[in-house]
Design an enzyme around this catalytic site. Structure first.
Site, PDB file in Angstrom:
ATOM      1  N   CYS A 151      39.131  11.464  15.498  1.00 59.05           N
ATOM      2  CA  CYS A 151      39.505  10.073  15.238  1.00 59.05           C
ATOM      3  C   CYS A 151      39.891   9.889  13.765  1.00 59.05           C
ATOM      4  O   CYS A 151      39.255  10.454  12.879  1.00 59.05           O
ATOM      5  CB  CYS A 151      38.346   9.133  15.579  1.00 59.05           C
ATOM      6  SG  CYS A 151      38.135   8.859  17.342  1.00 59.05           S
ATOM      7  N   HIS A 152      40.926   9.095  13.545  1.00 59.86           N
ATOM      8  CA  HIS A 152      41.347   8.785  12.189  1.00 59.86           C
ATOM      9  C   HIS A 152      40.438   7.724  11.570  1.00 59.86           C
ATOM     10  O   HIS A 152      39.763   6.980  12.279  1.00 59.86           O
ATOM     11  CB  HIS A 152      42.794   8.265  12.185  1.00 59.86           C
ATOM     12  CG  HIS A 152      43.800   9.299  12.559  1.00 59.86           C
ATOM     13  ND1 HIS A 152      44.076   9.615  13.863  1.00 59.86           N
ATOM     14  CD2 HIS A 152      44.603  10.083  11.794  1.00 59.86           C
ATOM     15  CE1 HIS A 152      45.012  10.557  13.898  1.00 59.86           C
ATOM     16  NE2 HIS A 152      45.348  10.853  12.665  1.00 59.86           N
TER      17      HIS A 152
ATOM     18  N   MET B 230      39.019   3.693  20.544  1.00 64.30           N
ATOM     19  CA  MET B 230      37.807   4.487  20.346  1.00 64.30           C
ATOM     20  C   MET B 230      36.769   3.699  19.550  1.00 64.30           C
ATOM     21  O   MET B 230      35.562   3.842  19.779  1.00 64.30           O
ATOM     22  CB  MET B 230      38.137   5.798  19.636  1.00 64.30           C
ATOM     23  CG  MET B 230      38.972   6.760  20.471  1.00 64.30           C
ATOM     24  SD  MET B 230      38.305   7.061  22.136  1.00 64.30           S
ATOM     25  CE  MET B 230      36.672   7.709  21.752  1.00 64.30           C
ATOM     26  N   GLU B 231      37.239   2.872  18.628  1.00 64.52           N
ATOM     27  CA  GLU B 231      36.304   2.034  17.861  1.00 64.52           C
ATOM     28  C   GLU B 231      35.627   1.012  18.773  1.00 64.52           C
ATOM     29  O   GLU B 231      34.406   0.777  18.667  1.00 64.52           O
ATOM     30  CB  GLU B 231      37.048   1.340  16.723  1.00 64.52           C
ATOM     31  CG  GLU B 231      37.389   2.225  15.534  1.00 64.52           C
ATOM     32  CD  GLU B 231      38.471   3.255  15.817  1.00 64.52           C
ATOM     33  OE1 GLU B 231      38.598   4.218  15.026  1.00 64.52           O
ATOM     34  OE2 GLU B 231      39.209   3.116  16.824  1.00 64.52           O
TER      35      GLU B 231
ATOM     36  N   ASP C  61      17.246   2.021  23.786  1.00 65.67           N
ATOM     37  CA  ASP C  61      16.146   2.462  22.925  1.00 65.67           C
ATOM     38  C   ASP C  61      15.075   1.384  22.763  1.00 65.67           C
ATOM     39  O   ASP C  61      13.866   1.681  22.786  1.00 65.67           O
ATOM     40  CB  ASP C  61      16.700   2.846  21.555  1.00 65.67           C
ATOM     41  CG  ASP C  61      15.607   3.202  20.567  1.00 65.67           C
ATOM     42  OD1 ASP C  61      14.894   4.195  20.812  1.00 65.67           O
ATOM     43  OD2 ASP C  61      15.456   2.484  19.557  1.00 65.67           O
TER      44      ASP C  61
END
Length: 304
Positions: free
Chosen positions: A62-63, A96-97, A111
């Site tokens: 990823c950039h 992707m972000e 969690d």
């Protein structure tokens, strides 16, 4: 990483979603804010935003995208649905972000709830929508535009040098909804260029004329001068866009004089003569410049 240096900065947007399944009583504790580890929703929101910012550190190819905005929101019913959005004005997408934000938010919820619920499950992480880039702005013109390509060079017309720029234009146009109906090599002669532009516009009725060469400061660079006598209305934004894009890669682009304009219903665009310059100009202008033909045909500027 993929080289994206030739791409144009555009507004990129993406929306993603993740879902966490839990027991009804666990969902009630999330709603009431009584989870022992603290405020699940606010912690997951912060974690999701941080996850979006850390995407290139987590996913190798990823950039490093300069994010302008990230949001993480929640719908709490029988399950917890996380909805994320990301925006950036850059060369590559932000899906992707958005996906990373959704994933990290879901993992944070997992969690925080795992001590009180052994049935937890992240059931999905998916992209909902992405926008931006060339694919969104592709034009679908029917019938295809009729295009003429003119290479203007004394040395090429005399056979002393091989044409590269014109071939680059023709090759690049294969990706667009156009038919190249003429491809000519002519000398740097004002009268010849002027006559050819008029013929193609008035007699052949081509939609678009792309010229290559004759846009510099040499005494023989007369393409721009001939074009100015032919066009009826200038379209300064086209040549400005090409020069700005070129200047970001080659400072000498500031010396180019190319113009663009309309004659009748034909658009004429001057491009540089160098193969690098013409390649950069094509990358800067297409497919966006083709929207001009919707306007010429009475259409509007509505975004898809």
């Amino acid at each position: 990483m993929i080289d994206v240096s030739e791409k144009l900065d555009t507004l990129r947007e993406a929306t993603a979603e993740a879902t966490v399944q839990a027991k009804p009583e666990t969902i009630d504790m999330v709603k009431s804010g009584s989870v022992p580890k603290g405020n699940v929703i606010e912690m997951a929101r912060v974690a999701g935003i941080l996850g979006a910012k850390k995407t290139p550190e987590l996913i190798p190819f990823c950039h490093q995208v300069p994010l302008d905005w990230v949001s993480v929101d929640f719908e709490i019913g029988e399950k917890i649905v996380i909805k994320t959005q990301a925006k950036a004005i850059w060369k590559t997408g932000v899906e992707m972000e958005a996906l990373t934000a959704a994933s990290i938010a879901a993992l944070t919820i997992y969690d925080m709830l795992k001590p009180i619920d052994d049935s937890l499950e992240i059931t999905s992480v998916k992209l909902i929508e992405k926008r931006g880039g060339k694919s969104e702005w592709r034009q679908h013109l029917k019938p295809p535009l009729r295009v003429a390509v003119l290479v203007l060079s004394d040395t090429v017309s005399e056979g002393k040098k091989e044409d590269k720029s014109g071939k680059i234009i023709v090759e690049k146009l294969k990706k667009e909804p156009v038919d190249v109906v003429e491809y000519k090599i002519l000398p740097d002669d004002f009268d010849i260029i002027k006559r050819e532009l008029i013929r193609l516009s008035d007699e052949e009725k081509v939609d678009l004329i792309l010229t290559s060469g004759g846009t510099g400061l040499s005494p023989r660079d007369v393409t721009v001068d001939a074009t100015k006598t032919v066009i009826q209305r200038e379209i300064p934004g086209i040549s400005e866009a090409a020069r700005i894009y070129g200047f970001q890669r080659t400072p000498y682009a500031m010396l180019s004089r190319e113009v663009a304009g309309v004659r009748g219903k034909t658009i004429i665009i001057n491009l540089p003569g160098s193969s690098r310059g013409v390649l950069e100009s094509m990358d800067a202008l297409f497919p966006w410049v083709l929207h001009a033909f919707h306007i010429l045909r009475g259409g509007g500027h509505e975004r898809k």
